[in-house]
Write an enzyme that holds these catalytic residues in place. Structure first.
Site, PDB file in Angstrom:
ATOM      1  N   CYS A 135       3.809  13.314  -7.550  1.00 41.20           N
ATOM      2  CA  CYS A 135       3.110  14.491  -8.070  1.00 41.20           C
ATOM      3  C   CYS A 135       1.684  14.102  -8.460  1.00 41.20           C
ATOM      4  O   CYS A 135       1.435  12.998  -8.961  1.00 41.20           O
ATOM      5  CB  CYS A 135       3.868  15.028  -9.285  1.00 41.20           C
ATOM      6  SG  CYS A 135       3.151  16.558  -9.908  1.00 41.20           S
ATOM      7  N   HIS A 152       0.814  -1.220   0.000  1.00 42.79           N
ATOM      8  CA  HIS A 152       0.000   0.000   0.000  1.00 42.79           C
ATOM      9  C   HIS A 152       0.846   1.268   0.000  1.00 42.79           C
ATOM     10  O   HIS A 152       0.360   2.335   0.380  1.00 42.79           O
ATOM     11  CB  HIS A 152      -0.968  -0.009   1.195  1.00 42.79           C
ATOM     12  CG  HIS A 152      -1.997  -1.108   1.099  1.00 42.79           C
ATOM     13  ND1 HIS A 152      -2.709  -1.579   2.174  1.00 42.79           N
ATOM     14  CD2 HIS A 152      -2.430  -1.825   0.021  1.00 42.79           C
ATOM     15  CE1 HIS A 152      -3.532  -2.542   1.771  1.00 42.79           C
ATOM     16  NE2 HIS A 152      -3.374  -2.712   0.479  1.00 42.79           N
TER      17      HIS A 152
END
Ligand code: BJW
Length: 317
Positions: free
Chosen positions: A131, A123
């Site tokens: 970004c 995860h």
């Protein structure tokens, strides 16, 4: 086979235990002081952590979600790996055919010295940033705190630490600290931070950065999923350690079923019973209690002393 250490050790040392898969969840880090997602630990300033860990929450209120993650980053930086992390790290160096899949984003397994080639962060990580601009591929590893001046003051959930301690006590004793006439709303205030004061991408300078974690509905990193698939196709897993996870999130929970289908044995380390998908197996080992206490004891035959299991002891994955 609840808490049957002797039969577990016998199996670990046998020729039948060559390939080990480990699946970790938030319960591995609770004794390092980090909260779980579900249950009493999963609240931050009265927000449910699960509601903040979504792309929609970030789209609607990046300032709020960044303050939540800034707090989580700070807590993870302050935390220290526990004996459970260290036991799994040792295992990763001692057993050639083993792989650890962690759902945790706290970096504690890596800090415990886990073999990095055998550690998959399913995860993502609180300390990787990416970004939000789809056309920009910027990614960075960043342990700075606070990430921007506007994110200072996010270190503590409560304005005074006494109340935080009271909350922790409440979680363990089920005594309401509000009965002490403490106001329940004394959180450090949530700020409204403009996007320009949130972490900005140093490459495109146009978009904000976000934590490189996997939120609900988002695909998992392809390279990680491929590595797990390859491991499961190439090897028949003899033993899977299911450590401190509610097994309620997919695809992570699906790996338990795949190992079951392959005929692998399971060992569950959890403070609660009944966490396996489709119910607990009677044939699984259940080490009921703190994983940080159980793991060093359970893995001792492979990790400690001169005793060797049939598992090879080099580092080639
Ligand atoms: C102790 C202890 C101690 C306490 N010792 N034990 C198939 C079927 C149904 C649904 C789905 C499906 N496939 C996908 C879905 C949807 C969804 C999903 O799973 N939903 C479920 C709610 C049903 N999955 C996804 O959305 C995933 N994405 C996906 O599948 O994408 C497909 C796709 C493909 C192509 C294009 C687009 C999409 C993504 C899942 C991402 C999960 N993200 C989070 C947040 C990460 C960032 C962050 O940290 O902020 O991951 S949610 C949260 O849950 C976090 C955790 O890693 C994860 C698992 O939680 P965990 O670790 O198990 O914690 P808890 O709190 O649940 O349990 C702790 C346990 O520890 C308890 O059992 C305690 O008893 C125990 N414990 N102290 C030992 N001391």
């Amino acid at each position: 086979m609840a808490n049957d250490l002797a039969s577990f050790h016998k199996f670990l040392k046998s020729k039948d235990c060559q390939v080990i898969l480990v699946l970790c969840g938030a319960g591995l880090s609770t004794s390092s002081g980090l909260p779980t997602f579900r249950g009493s630990g999963g609240l931050w300033k009265n927000y449910n952590s699960m509601d903040l860990a979504t792309p929609d929450a970030f789209l609607i209120d990046p300032s709020l979600v960044w303050q939540f993650y800034s707090y989580r980053r700070y807590c993870a930086l302050e935390a220290k790996p526990n004996e459970g992390h260290f036991a799994l790290a040792k295992l990763s160096h001692k057993v050639s055919k083993c792989l650890t899949i962690t759902q945790n984003v706290d970096n504690l397994s890596a800090r415990a010295g886990h073999n990095r080639q055998k550690l998959l962060e399913l995860h993502g990580s609180l300390f990787r940033l990416k970004c939000t601009n789809f056309t920009c591929s910027h990614k960075e590893f960043n342990e700075k705190h606070p990430l921007t001046p506007a994110l200072s003051g996010t270190e503590h959930e409560f304005a005074n630490s006494r109340k935080r301690k009271a909350k922790e006590l409440e979680a363990t004793t089920e005594v309401s600290w509000e009965s002490d006439h403490e106001p329940s709303s004394d959180f450090t205030p949530i700020k409204e931070i403009p996007d320009t004061e949130l972490p900005i991408c140093p490459d495109c300078k146009d978009a904000i950065l976000r934590p490189d974690v996997v939120w609900f509905g988002e695909p998992l990193p392809l390279s990680v999923v491929d590595t797990v698939d390859e491991f499961l196709v190439r090897n028949k897993v003899d033993l899977m350690l299911v450590v401190g996870t509610s097994c309620s999130v997919w695809p992570a929970a699906g790996y338990v079923d795949r190992v079951r289908q392959q005929g692998g044995k399971l060992a569950v380390f959890n403070t609660e019973l009944g966490t396996l998908p489709d119910g607990d197996d009677v044939h699984a080992w259940h080490f009921l209690g703190d994983a940080a206490e159980w793991l060093p004891k359970a893995l001792a035959p492979l990790c400690d002393g001169p005793e060797q299991s049939s598992c090879q002891t080099n580092d080639a994955a």
